[in-house]
Each structure stands twice: as structure tokens, then as C-alpha cells.
Write a protein that holds these residues in place. Structure first.
Motif, PDB file in Angstrom:
ATOM      1  N   GLY A  23       1.684   7.834  -1.248  1.00  8.55           N
ATOM      2  CA  GLY A  23       1.839   6.800  -2.440  1.00  8.55           C
ATOM      3  C   GLY A  23       3.238   6.160  -2.480  1.00  8.55           C
ATOM      4  O   GLY A  23       3.181   4.675  -3.601  1.00  8.55           O
ATOM      5  N   MET A  24       3.827   5.934  -1.921  1.00 12.29           N
ATOM      6  CA  MET A  24       4.284   4.859  -0.982  1.00 12.29           C
ATOM      7  C   MET A  24       3.564   3.290  -0.753  1.00 12.29           C
ATOM      8  O   MET A  24       4.000   2.698  -1.498  1.00 12.29           O
ATOM      9  CB  MET A  24       5.708   5.168  -0.320  1.00 12.29           C
ATOM     10  N   PHE A  25       3.014   3.818   0.502  1.00 10.40           N
ATOM     11  CA  PHE A  25       2.287   2.310  -0.239  1.00 10.40           C
ATOM     12  C   PHE A  25       1.267   2.484  -0.866  1.00 10.40           C
ATOM     13  O   PHE A  25       0.719   1.070  -0.863  1.00 10.40           O
ATOM     14  CB  PHE A  25       1.375   3.248   1.656  1.00 10.40           C
ATOM     15  N   ALA A  26       0.642   3.499  -1.505  1.00  8.08           N
ATOM     16  CA  ALA A  26      -0.356   3.132  -2.561  1.00  8.08           C
ATOM     17  C   ALA A  26      -0.035   2.134  -3.434  1.00  8.08           C
ATOM     18  O   ALA A  26      -0.599   0.897  -4.313  1.00  8.08           O
ATOM     19  CB  ALA A  26      -1.011   4.593  -2.994  1.00  8.08           C
ATOM     20  N   ALA A  27       1.738   2.292  -3.904  1.00  6.28           N
ATOM     21  CA  ALA A  27       1.841   1.175  -4.474  1.00  6.28           C
ATOM     22  C   ALA A  27       1.866  -0.429  -4.048  1.00  6.28           C
ATOM     23  O   ALA A  27       2.416  -0.881  -4.737  1.00  6.28           O
ATOM     24  CB  ALA A  27       3.710   2.481  -4.964  1.00  6.28           C
ATOM     25  N   SER A  28       2.027  -0.716  -3.002  1.00  3.23           N
ATOM     26  CA  SER A  28       1.992  -1.418  -2.517  1.00  3.23           C
ATOM     27  C   SER A  28       0.567  -2.360  -1.928  1.00  3.23           C
ATOM     28  O   SER A  28      -0.430  -1.539  -1.663  1.00  3.23           O
ATOM     29  CB  SER A  28       2.410  -1.880  -0.759  1.00  3.23           C
ATOM     30  N   PRO A  29       0.004  -3.489  -2.299  1.00  2.00           N
ATOM     31  CA  PRO A  29      -1.155  -4.083  -2.220  1.00  2.00           C
ATOM     32  C   PRO A  29      -1.276  -4.466  -0.588  1.00  2.00           C
ATOM     33  O   PRO A  29      -2.525  -4.464  -0.164  1.00  2.00           O
ATOM     34  CB  PRO A  29      -1.023  -4.887  -3.042  1.00  2.00           C
ATOM     35  N   ASP A  30      -0.574  -4.044   0.632  1.00  2.00           N
ATOM     36  CA  ASP A  30      -0.586  -4.769   1.472  1.00  2.00           C
ATOM     37  C   ASP A  30      -1.323  -3.964   2.478  1.00  2.00           C
ATOM     38  O   ASP A  30      -1.075  -3.962   3.934  1.00  2.00           O
ATOM     39  CB  ASP A  30       1.022  -5.217   2.241  1.00  2.00           C
TER      40      ASP A  30
END
Length: 210
Positions: A23-30
Motif C-alpha cells: 500500500g505504501m509503495f502503491a501510493a507513489s508513482p515512482d
């Protein structure tokens, strides 16, 4: 924003941790999470299939630990970089992981921005260490002969003193033979010896055994 999307494989035996990281990484387009694994063996298989830029690797997992998985990824020559993300910061965890081929070592209490920065750095092949780990490694390099044995190294040494083989030690401690050899290498270095017999002799002299 990163110039390109960094692809990830998340490896942890706790579903809650995996979900939180995803969830944490999915929130960033990077970033893009390609998959999740619950143990080391599954991690190696998925890394070979999915070809991620970075593998976020937990260390202590039933069914296959992180150190053995890192060593296997290194042996296979896969291009992914491994960033260890764990709650454990002892030498017996840190050093084997780094020696096996991990690019970085971060603790799970790291803030989100620090984790993101570490993943970006790992993707570029840069070494990333949490401050606590870095300071311990520096101290170890400055005074290699004064390092006390870790709990696991002491357990291995006690079994060596009883004449136990590497295979038997691995079975007793529920670790791989490769990990046993790693612990032996470390304790040889700390004791200033080159073989099992000398290690036992020096350990008795120093009062580590008996």
C-alpha cells in the motif's frame, strides 16, 4: 519523481507487513510492486520470473530464510538488488546478509521517506545501511579482534566443541549448512584462528567455553 518506475518484490512471512508495504509503495508513482513472497525459496523463484529492480527481503522466515535466499540470488547472477528490511540488527543477522550479497540493510522502524530513498539508492546499486548498522560495522572494522561472539556463534562453537559436524549443527539449530559455515568464518575471525580445533582451544583459554 524518479526518472523511471522502480519495480519491487516484497518478501516477508507476515501478510500484514506485505500488505502495508504494498500500500505504501502503491501510493507513489515512482514504484511498482510486481509480487510478494512469504519465504526465501518463493522469493528466489519469483525474482527469477518477475525480474524486479529491488527485492525487499525479510531475514527470519519459516520455510526459507533471507540470507540463504540472498546467497542464491547472488549465485544465479540475477540483476535485482536486495535491500534487507528487518527488525533484527545484531551482527549475526547483519554480516551474513551483507556477505551473501545484500546491497543494503534497513530496519522496519525506518520512516517512509527513508525507505523510499533507500529503495531508490539500492536500485542504482548503492549501499544503504541504517545508522545503527553503519556505526556497528565501522566499530567492528576499527577493532576486529575485540568483538564478542554473538549468541548464535556461541551456540555453533559449543556444538563444535562437542564434535558435531556442520550438517548436524545445521539440523540442531534449524539453519542451513551454508549459514553454519558463515558463523564459523565469523567466529574464526573473532578468535584469530583458522580451524575448528584452534577455535575450541582458544575459546577455553578465554573462558568462552567451560
Amino acid at each position: 519523481m524518479a526518472e523511471r518506475t522502480i519495480t519491487l518484490l516484497i518478501v516477508d512471512d507476515h501478510p500484514v507487513v506485505r500488505n502495508g508495504l504494498r500500500g505504501m509503495f502503491a501510493a507513489s508513482p515512482d514504484f511498482e510492486v510486481l509480487g510478494e513472497a512469504s519465504d526465501g525459496a518463493e522469493a528466489v523463484a519469483l525474482a527469477a520470473m518477475l525480474d524486479p529492480d529491488v527485492v525487499l527481503m525479510d531475514l527470519r522466515m519459516p520455510g526459507g530464510g533471507g540470507v540463504d535466499a540472498i546467497a542464491e540470488l547472488t549465485r544465479r547472477g540475477l540483476r535485482c538488488e536486495v535491500l534487507v528490511l528487518t527488525t533484527y540488527d545484531t551482527d549475526s543477522d547483519t554480516l551474513p546478509a551483507i556477505e551473501a550479497g545484500a546491497t543494503g540493510y534497513l530496519l522496519k522502524d525506518a520512516p517512509r521517506d527513508e525507505l523510499f530513498t533507500a529503495v531508490r539508492a539500492a536500485a542504482e546499486g548503492k549501499t544503504v545501511l541504517s545508522p545503527a548498522i553503519a556505526s556497528r560495522l565501522v566499530s567492528r572494522v576499527r577493532a576486529p579482534g575485540n568483538e564478542p561472539l554473538s549468541t548464535r556463534e556461541r551456540e555453533v562453537l559449543i556444538l563444535v566443541a562437542k564434535g558435531t559436524s556442520n550438517r548436524e549443527i545445521a539440523a540442531v539449530l534449524f539453519i542451513s549448512e551454508a549459514t553454519v559455515k558463515t558463523h564459523l568464518t565469523h567466529l574464526y575471525g573473532k578468535l584469530g584462528v583458522k580451524d575448528r580445533a584452534a577455535a575450541v582451544a582458544v575459546a577455553y583459554e578465554r573462558g568462552i567455553l567451560g
